[in-house]
Design a protein around this motif. Structure first.
Motif, PDB file in Angstrom:
ATOM      1  N   HIS A 292       0.846  -1.198   0.000  1.00 53.81           N
ATOM      2  CA  HIS A 292       0.000   0.000   0.000  1.00 53.81           C
ATOM      3  C   HIS A 292       0.876   1.240   0.000  1.00 53.81           C
ATOM      4  CE1 HIS A 292      -3.878   2.021   0.460  1.00 53.81           C
ATOM      5  NE2 HIS A 292      -3.273   2.864   1.263  1.00 53.81           N
ATOM      6  N   VAL A 293       0.427   2.261  -0.730  1.00 56.22           N
ATOM      7  CA  VAL A 293       1.165   3.520  -0.798  1.00 56.22           C
ATOM      8  C   VAL A 293       0.183   4.682  -0.741  1.00 56.22           C
ATOM      9  CG1 VAL A 293       1.136   3.475  -3.339  1.00 56.22           C
ATOM     10  CG2 VAL A 293       2.847   4.878  -2.141  1.00 56.22           C
ATOM     11  N   GLY A 294       0.600   5.751  -0.088  1.00 53.62           N
ATOM     12  CA  GLY A 294      -0.172   6.988  -0.039  1.00 53.62           C
ATOM     13  C   GLY A 294       0.760   8.166  -0.245  1.00 53.62           C
ATOM     14  N   MET A 295       0.212   9.366  -0.163  1.00 53.47           N
ATOM     15  CA  MET A 295       1.011  10.582  -0.335  1.00 53.47           C
ATOM     16  C   MET A 295       0.899  11.445   0.925  1.00 53.47           C
ATOM     17  SD  MET A 295       0.724  13.565  -3.248  1.00 53.47           S
ATOM     18  CE  MET A 295       0.946  12.361  -4.559  1.00 53.47           C
ATOM     19  N   TYR A 296       2.038  11.819   1.466  1.00 48.61           N
ATOM     20  CA  TYR A 296       2.054  12.661   2.666  1.00 48.61           C
ATOM     21  C   TYR A 296       1.628  14.081   2.294  1.00 48.61           C
ATOM     22  CZ  TYR A 296       3.665  14.700   7.054  1.00 48.61           C
ATOM     23  OH  TYR A 296       3.730  15.351   8.264  1.00 48.61           O
ATOM     24  N   ILE A 297       0.752  14.673   3.115  1.00 46.86           N
ATOM     25  CA  ILE A 297       0.291  16.034   2.827  1.00 46.86           C
ATOM     26  C   ILE A 297       0.561  16.990   3.992  1.00 46.86           C
ATOM     27  CG2 ILE A 297      -1.446  15.345   1.146  1.00 46.86           C
ATOM     28  CD1 ILE A 297      -3.551  15.529   3.356  1.00 46.86           C
ATOM     29  N   GLY A 298       1.357  16.529   4.957  1.00 46.87           N
ATOM     30  CA  GLY A 298       1.706  17.391   6.079  1.00 46.87           C
ATOM     31  C   GLY A 298       0.799  17.191   7.281  1.00 46.87           C
ATOM     32  N   ASN A 299       1.251  17.712   8.429  1.00 40.76           N
ATOM     33  CA  ASN A 299       0.467  17.645   9.674  1.00 40.76           C
ATOM     34  C   ASN A 299       0.069  16.224  10.054  1.00 40.76           C
ATOM     35  OD1 ASN A 299       0.532  20.492   9.969  1.00 40.76           O
ATOM     36  ND2 ASN A 299      -1.161  20.658   8.501  1.00 40.76           N
ATOM     37  N   GLY A 300       0.954  15.250   9.739  1.00 38.95           N
ATOM     38  CA  GLY A 300       0.674  13.875  10.118  1.00 38.95           C
ATOM     39  C   GLY A 300      -0.442  13.216   9.353  1.00 38.95           C
ATOM     40  N   MET A 301      -0.726  13.683   8.132  1.00 40.19           N
ATOM     41  CA  MET A 301      -1.830  13.130   7.351  1.00 40.19           C
ATOM     42  C   MET A 301      -1.359  12.703   5.972  1.00 40.19           C
ATOM     43  SD  MET A 301      -5.091  15.544   8.339  1.00 40.19           S
ATOM     44  CE  MET A 301      -4.327  17.066   7.800  1.00 40.19           C
ATOM     45  N   ILE A 302      -2.102  11.777   5.380  1.00 42.52           N
ATOM     46  CA  ILE A 302      -1.841  11.330   4.014  1.00 42.52           C
ATOM     47  C   ILE A 302      -3.142  11.348   3.223  1.00 42.52           C
ATOM     48  CG2 ILE A 302       0.037   9.806   4.781  1.00 42.52           C
ATOM     49  CD1 ILE A 302      -1.910   7.427   4.246  1.00 42.52           C
ATOM     50  N   VAL A 303      -3.014  11.416   1.903  1.00 44.53           N
ATOM     51  CA  VAL A 303      -4.142  11.191   1.016  1.00 44.53           C
ATOM     52  C   VAL A 303      -3.825   9.899   0.276  1.00 44.53           C
ATOM     53  CG1 VAL A 303      -3.114  12.643  -0.801  1.00 44.53           C
ATOM     54  CG2 VAL A 303      -5.565  12.096  -0.870  1.00 44.53           C
ATOM     55  N   HIS A 304      -4.807   9.028   0.173  1.00 46.08           N
ATOM     56  CA  HIS A 304      -4.557   7.727  -0.472  1.00 46.08           C
ATOM     57  C   HIS A 304      -5.859   7.109  -0.932  1.00 46.08           C
ATOM     58  CE1 HIS A 304      -5.465   5.087   3.299  1.00 46.08           C
ATOM     59  NE2 HIS A 304      -5.945   6.288   3.508  1.00 46.08           N
ATOM     60  N   ALA A 305      -5.728   6.179  -1.886  1.00 49.78           N
ATOM     61  CA  ALA A 305      -6.857   5.331  -2.269  1.00 49.78           C
ATOM     62  C   ALA A 305      -6.865   4.193  -1.265  1.00 49.78           C
ATOM     63  CB  ALA A 305      -6.687   4.824  -3.693  1.00 49.78           C
TER      64      ALA A 305
END
Length: 329
Positions: A292-305
């Motif tokens: 599984h892979v996601g994208m880091y968006i800052g503030n300890g959060m990711i956006v992912h499918a």
């Protein structure tokens, strides 16, 4: 009287015994699964299906590389065939010239030759030509043998990947069947609880209003965030449905960075960065082996499918077993 009291006492004891038997708890029936158990089971099945899909992506990448190698080898063979044809033509001409000499012996040709020295020189030249021809044939045979070995290896690999694809298809069907069973259990729960569990699969964190990023990372993040709410579909890479590596691949493509459609392959696509050095746009990876892979968006959060239940969403960085991160570009 005494006899009467004994009968009465026996009657009371019998009633007490009957009452005791009546209140002995029966063997408990298997309890219905709790909302927590069902959620855990469905999420586990989602991940099993995703892991199978990511393995299939890896196999497809391997097959593409092998087919590219085979294409190059076949081109080498074509070039070698042309070289061999030239040698064959030259050898054929030499044989014809010998036959046209009506089979005169070498000694006889020396005797009748106006210039025996020149004739002997031509024999030396012919010998050198034959040596060259032999060398070319030996080289061609060697290269042809090497090509055949490589082709056999490639054919074997293609069969292996075809078998793997069939197995993954079978595994995926098994997961789908189990998932359907879990969803049936979920559907049997009270409507209010069902709505609560479905809602819990969405974003459990507040959507960020602004992601601090610039340059190519900003373009990748902007694309990924614009897909929040889209569906999760195994093997998809847009326009309105994605799997995990399909989303990150398409997002970074907007920034001019080419990534393979595989989470494990993406893990090797750039320099690794520590969790403490994460920057928006970095790719973050989960599970061992990576699936599984996601994208880091800052503030300890990711956006992912995330999965078919949640689709493309925003989650916490450590909402899954974290493995590492890569900085594309």
């Amino acid at each position: 009287m005494a006899h009467t009291r004994k009968r009465a006492g026996a009657t009371v004891l019998g009633l007490v015994a009957i009452a005791a038997i009546a209140f002995v708890p029966a063997t408990p029936a298997q309890a219905d699964p709790s909302i927590k158990d069902v959620k855990a089971r469905v999420d586990r099945l989602y991940h099993e299906a995703e892991a199978a899909q990511e393995r299939l992506h890896d196999a497809e990448l391997d097959l593409a590389d092998l087919r590219s190698d085979l294409s190059g080898l076949e081109a080498d063979q074509d070039r070698q065939d042309e070289r061999l044809e030239v040698v064959r033509d030259q050898a054929s001409d030499a044989v014809v010239r010998q036959l046209e000499g009506e089979g005169i012996s070498t000694v006889g040709q020396i005797v009748v030759s106006e210039d025996p020295g020149a004739f002997l020189d031509s024999l030396s030249t012919m010998s050198s030509f034959n040596d060259l021809q032999s060398s070319l044939l030996t080289s061609y045979d060697t290269e042809l043998e090497a090509l055949e070995i490589r082709r056999e290896a490639t054919d074997a690999r293609e069969k292996e990947i075809a078998d793997l694809t069939d197995q993954l298809s079978t595994d995926k069907q098994t997961v789908d069947d189990k998932l359907a069973e879990a969803k049936d259990l979920l559907a049997d729960l009270e409507a209010e609880e069902r709505e609560r569990i479905l809602a819990s699969r969405g974003s459990s964190v507040r959507m960020p209003s602004d992601v601090p990023a610039s340059g190519r990372a900003a373009a990748a993040i902007q694309y990924a965030m614009a897909q929040v709410g889209d569906a999760y579909v195994y093997g998809a890479a847009g326009e309105s449905a994605f799997d995990c590596s399909g989303l990150t691949m398409r997002a970074w493509a907007q920034a001019g960075v080419s990534l393979p459609h595989s989470s494990s392959a993406q893990y090797g696509s750039g320099p690794h960065v520590a969790a403490s050095d994460l920057q928006p746009g970095d790719l973050v990876f989960y599970y061992s082996p990576i699936s599984h892979v996601g994208m880091y968006i800052g503030n300890g959060m990711i956006v992912h499918a995330a999965n078919p239940g949640a689709g493309v969403t925003v989650s916490g960085l450590y909402s899954m077993p974290y493995v590492g991160a890569v900085r594309p570009g």
